[in-house]
Design a protein around this motif. Sequence first.
Motif, PDB file in Angstrom:
ATOM      1  N   SER A  23       0.810  -1.213   0.000  1.00  0.00           N
ATOM      2  CA  SER A  23       0.000   0.000   0.000  1.00  0.00           C
ATOM      3  C   SER A  23       0.851   1.274   0.000  1.00  0.00           C
ATOM      4  O   SER A  23       0.358   2.345  -0.311  1.00  0.00           O
ATOM      5  CB  SER A  23      -0.950   0.023   1.193  1.00  0.00           C
ATOM      6  OG  SER A  23      -0.226   0.164   2.407  1.00  0.00           O
ATOM      7  N   ASN A  24       2.116   1.134   0.327  1.00  0.00           N
ATOM      8  CA  ASN A  24       3.026   2.277   0.321  1.00  0.00           C
ATOM      9  C   ASN A  24       3.680   2.359  -1.060  1.00  0.00           C
ATOM     10  O   ASN A  24       4.298   1.397  -1.513  1.00  0.00           O
ATOM     11  CB  ASN A  24       4.081   2.082   1.411  1.00  0.00           C
ATOM     12  CG  ASN A  24       5.100   3.186   1.422  1.00  0.00           C
ATOM     13  OD1 ASN A  24       5.909   3.291   0.508  1.00  0.00           O
ATOM     14  ND2 ASN A  24       5.085   3.994   2.465  1.00  0.00           N
ATOM     15  N   ARG A  27       7.472   1.358  -1.185  1.00  0.00           N
ATOM     16  CA  ARG A  27       7.709  -0.083  -1.054  1.00  0.00           C
ATOM     17  C   ARG A  27       7.340  -0.803  -2.342  1.00  0.00           C
ATOM     18  O   ARG A  27       8.050  -1.711  -2.785  1.00  0.00           O
ATOM     19  CB  ARG A  27       6.934  -0.658   0.134  1.00  0.00           C
ATOM     20  CG  ARG A  27       7.522  -0.242   1.473  1.00  0.00           C
ATOM     21  CD  ARG A  27       6.955  -1.041   2.623  1.00  0.00           C
ATOM     22  NE  ARG A  27       5.533  -0.873   2.825  1.00  0.00           N
ATOM     23  CZ  ARG A  27       4.991  -0.132   3.785  1.00  0.00           C
ATOM     24  NH1 ARG A  27       5.764   0.514   4.658  1.00  0.00           N
ATOM     25  NH2 ARG A  27       3.686  -0.045   3.909  1.00  0.00           N
ATOM     26  N   TYR A  74      11.157  -0.145   5.656  1.00  0.00           N
ATOM     27  CA  TYR A  74      10.364  -0.576   4.507  1.00  0.00           C
ATOM     28  C   TYR A  74      10.715  -2.003   4.110  1.00  0.00           C
ATOM     29  O   TYR A  74       9.836  -2.821   3.826  1.00  0.00           O
ATOM     30  CB  TYR A  74      10.595   0.348   3.316  1.00  0.00           C
ATOM     31  CG  TYR A  74       9.895   1.682   3.389  1.00  0.00           C
ATOM     32  CD1 TYR A  74       8.998   1.996   4.404  1.00  0.00           C
ATOM     33  CD2 TYR A  74      10.124   2.643   2.424  1.00  0.00           C
ATOM     34  CE1 TYR A  74       8.364   3.222   4.445  1.00  0.00           C
ATOM     35  CE2 TYR A  74       9.493   3.870   2.459  1.00  0.00           C
ATOM     36  CZ  TYR A  74       8.612   4.153   3.466  1.00  0.00           C
ATOM     37  OH  TYR A  74       7.977   5.369   3.510  1.00  0.00           O
TER      38      TYR A  74
END
Length: 113
Positions: A23-24, A27, A74
């Motif tokens: 979702s990032n 990442r 991350y």
Amino acid sequence: MPVHVNDDEAVDTQVLEAFKALSNPVRLRILHWLRDPRAHFPQERAIADPDEVGVCVSHITEKAGLAQSTVSAYMSTLEHAGLVISTRVGKWTHYRRDEDRISRLVEVLGREL
């Protein structure tokens, strides 16, 4: 790691962890870079084979333009989600995609969604 009541719950947890990790946008971008590490990271500075061992976290940090602590966090999230594998080479940590786990995730998504 949570205790699972049944296999469906275990699959749900694995899928949710992967979705959280992806979702990032950074990442997700890092995972994309690691798909073809030779195209995205300098090979002349590599101390290990990027396909077999992975890419040094310092090279990922440099490319991402973020603090090393942020990139390490991350990468830890991606590893916890089962999307990457870490390997120590001396004092350096290298990361590569876990293609088997990614393939299984894609298979589960195709079957469940």
